[in-house]
Design a protein around this motif. Sequence first.
Motif, PDB file in Angstrom:
ATOM      1  N   GLU A  24      13.919 -12.686  -1.804  1.00 26.35           N
ATOM      2  CA  GLU A  24      15.315 -12.472  -2.219  1.00 26.35           C
ATOM      3  C   GLU A  24      16.124 -11.550  -1.527  1.00 26.35           C
ATOM      4  O   GLU A  24      17.373 -11.545  -1.335  1.00 26.35           O
ATOM      5  N   GLY A  25      15.586 -10.385  -1.135  1.00 28.31           N
ATOM      6  CA  GLY A  25      16.284  -9.171  -0.504  1.00 28.31           C
ATOM      7  C   GLY A  25      15.279  -8.342   0.190  1.00 28.31           C
ATOM      8  O   GLY A  25      14.031  -8.442   0.034  1.00 28.31           O
ATOM      9  N   LEU A  26      15.981  -7.197   0.665  1.00 33.07           N
ATOM     10  CA  LEU A  26      15.169  -6.076   1.307  1.00 33.07           C
ATOM     11  C   LEU A  26      15.763  -5.010   0.494  1.00 33.07           C
ATOM     12  O   LEU A  26      16.745  -4.766   0.244  1.00 33.07           O
ATOM     13  N   PRO A  27      14.722  -3.824   0.394  1.00 35.57           N
ATOM     14  CA  PRO A  27      13.176  -3.886   0.721  1.00 35.57           C
ATOM     15  C   PRO A  27      12.354  -4.670  -0.253  1.00 35.57           C
ATOM     16  O   PRO A  27      12.868  -5.006  -1.528  1.00 35.57           O
ATOM     17  N   MET A  28      11.346  -5.229   0.226  1.00 38.32           N
ATOM     18  CA  MET A  28      10.454  -6.214  -0.646  1.00 38.32           C
ATOM     19  C   MET A  28       8.994  -5.706  -0.273  1.00 38.32           C
ATOM     20  O   MET A  28       8.758  -5.703   1.189  1.00 38.32           O
ATOM     21  N   SER A  29       8.324  -5.163  -1.059  1.00 38.77           N
ATOM     22  CA  SER A  29       7.005  -4.829  -0.635  1.00 38.77           C
ATOM     23  C   SER A  29       5.812  -5.649  -1.616  1.00 38.77           C
ATOM     24  O   SER A  29       6.050  -5.854  -2.543  1.00 38.77           O
ATOM     25  N   PHE A  30       4.828  -5.976  -0.762  1.00 40.98           N
ATOM     26  CA  PHE A  30       3.799  -7.118  -1.172  1.00 40.98           C
ATOM     27  C   PHE A  30       2.589  -6.397  -1.288  1.00 40.98           C
ATOM     28  O   PHE A  30       2.201  -5.590  -0.345  1.00 40.98           O
ATOM     29  N   VAL A  31       1.752  -6.595  -2.218  1.00 42.25           N
ATOM     30  CA  VAL A  31       0.171  -6.212  -2.192  1.00 42.25           C
ATOM     31  C   VAL A  31      -0.510  -7.479  -2.016  1.00 42.25           C
ATOM     32  O   VAL A  31      -0.476  -8.415  -2.914  1.00 42.25           O
ATOM     33  N   GLU A  44      12.156  -2.942  -5.024  1.00 38.97           N
ATOM     34  CA  GLU A  44      12.665  -1.738  -4.652  1.00 38.97           C
ATOM     35  C   GLU A  44      11.513  -0.796  -3.935  1.00 38.97           C
ATOM     36  O   GLU A  44      10.406  -1.122  -3.683  1.00 38.97           O
ATOM     37  N   PRO A  45      12.082   0.225  -3.424  1.00 31.93           N
ATOM     38  CA  PRO A  45      11.233   1.121  -2.592  1.00 31.93           C
ATOM     39  C   PRO A  45      10.145   1.700  -3.544  1.00 31.93           C
ATOM     40  O   PRO A  45      10.259   2.055  -4.754  1.00 31.93           O
ATOM     41  N   LEU A  46       8.927   1.723  -3.024  1.00 29.44           N
ATOM     42  CA  LEU A  46       7.817   2.234  -3.644  1.00 29.44           C
ATOM     43  C   LEU A  46       7.293   3.539  -3.282  1.00 29.44           C
ATOM     44  O   LEU A  46       7.570   3.860  -1.984  1.00 29.44           O
ATOM     45  N   ASP A  47       6.946   4.256  -3.929  1.00 33.36           N
ATOM     46  CA  ASP A  47       6.004   5.604  -3.792  1.00 33.36           C
ATOM     47  C   ASP A  47       4.560   5.271  -3.983  1.00 33.36           C
ATOM     48  O   ASP A  47       3.987   4.987  -5.079  1.00 33.36           O
ATOM     49  N   TRP A  48       3.992   5.012  -2.792  1.00 35.19           N
ATOM     50  CA  TRP A  48       2.619   4.629  -2.624  1.00 35.19           C
ATOM     51  C   TRP A  48       1.727   5.445  -3.126  1.00 35.19           C
ATOM     52  O   TRP A  48       0.299   5.135  -3.418  1.00 35.19           O
ATOM     53  N   THR A  49       2.270   6.696  -3.604  1.00 31.91           N
ATOM     54  CA  THR A  49       1.304   7.663  -4.149  1.00 31.91           C
ATOM     55  C   THR A  49       1.466   7.678  -5.579  1.00 31.91           C
ATOM     56  O   THR A  49       0.689   8.496  -6.582  1.00 31.91           O
ATOM     57  N   SER A  50       2.261   6.994  -6.272  1.00 35.74           N
ATOM     58  CA  SER A  50       2.477   6.771  -7.776  1.00 35.74           C
ATOM     59  C   SER A  50       1.482   6.529  -8.487  1.00 35.74           C
ATOM     60  O   SER A  50       0.681   5.462  -8.080  1.00 35.74           O
ATOM     61  N   PRO A  51       1.080   6.453  -9.859  1.00 39.19           N
ATOM     62  CA  PRO A  51      -0.115   6.094 -10.358  1.00 39.19           C
ATOM     63  C   PRO A  51      -0.068   4.761 -10.755  1.00 39.19           C
ATOM     64  O   PRO A  51      -0.854   4.038 -10.590  1.00 39.19           O
ATOM     65  N   PRO A  52       1.192   4.025 -10.976  1.00 33.31           N
ATOM     66  CA  PRO A  52       1.168   2.433 -11.115  1.00 33.31           C
ATOM     67  C   PRO A  52       0.969   1.862  -9.931  1.00 33.31           C
ATOM     68  O   PRO A  52       0.377   0.896  -9.743  1.00 33.31           O
ATOM     69  N   VAL A  53       1.572   2.260  -8.681  1.00 31.57           N
ATOM     70  CA  VAL A  53       1.182   1.523  -7.441  1.00 31.57           C
ATOM     71  C   VAL A  53      -0.439   1.961  -7.014  1.00 31.57           C
ATOM     72  O   VAL A  53      -1.132   1.036  -6.692  1.00 31.57           O
ATOM     73  N   LEU A  54      -1.001   3.136  -7.140  1.00 21.75           N
ATOM     74  CA  LEU A  54      -2.476   3.369  -6.887  1.00 21.75           C
ATOM     75  C   LEU A  54      -3.102   2.494  -7.775  1.00 21.75           C
ATOM     76  O   LEU A  54      -4.153   1.735  -7.418  1.00 21.75           O
ATOM     77  N   ALA A  55      -2.810   2.191  -9.246  1.00 20.56           N
ATOM     78  CA  ALA A  55      -3.719   1.412  -9.930  1.00 20.56           C
ATOM     79  C   ALA A  55      -3.404  -0.148  -9.389  1.00 20.56           C
ATOM     80  O   ALA A  55      -4.454  -0.793  -9.654  1.00 20.56           O
ATOM     81  N   VAL A  56      -2.469  -0.841  -8.878  1.00 18.10           N
ATOM     82  CA  VAL A  56      -2.344  -1.868  -8.259  1.00 18.10           C
ATOM     83  C   VAL A  56      -3.541  -1.931  -6.758  1.00 18.10           C
ATOM     84  O   VAL A  56      -4.220  -2.942  -7.044  1.00 18.10           O
TER      85      VAL A  56
END
Length: 83
Positions: A24-31, A44-56
């Motif tokens: 629907e818009g940018l930025p868009m990040s997928f795992v 939304e922009p992601l911090d790839w080192t944050s605990p929630p993102v690392l958990a995913v």
Amino acid sequence: MSGPVRFPILLDRDRAAMKRWRVEGLPMSFVLDRDLRPVSLSAEPLDWTSPPVLAVLEAVVDAEPNAKPDAAKANDNRGRRTP
């Protein structure tokens, strides 16, 4: 944030993935899982080192092939999940 990421990044030059995944818009990040299916997304922009993102990321890596991990629980960016 430290150096470049150590995983593949999709460059969607013809916008085929954008259309298929209904971006629907940018930025868009997928795992993506091992079968290249989106299992989590963030509008939304992601911090790839944050605990929630690392958990995913850990859930995807640890998942059995052809299993769909419930990574959306760890994604706190709007709680959205791909269909």
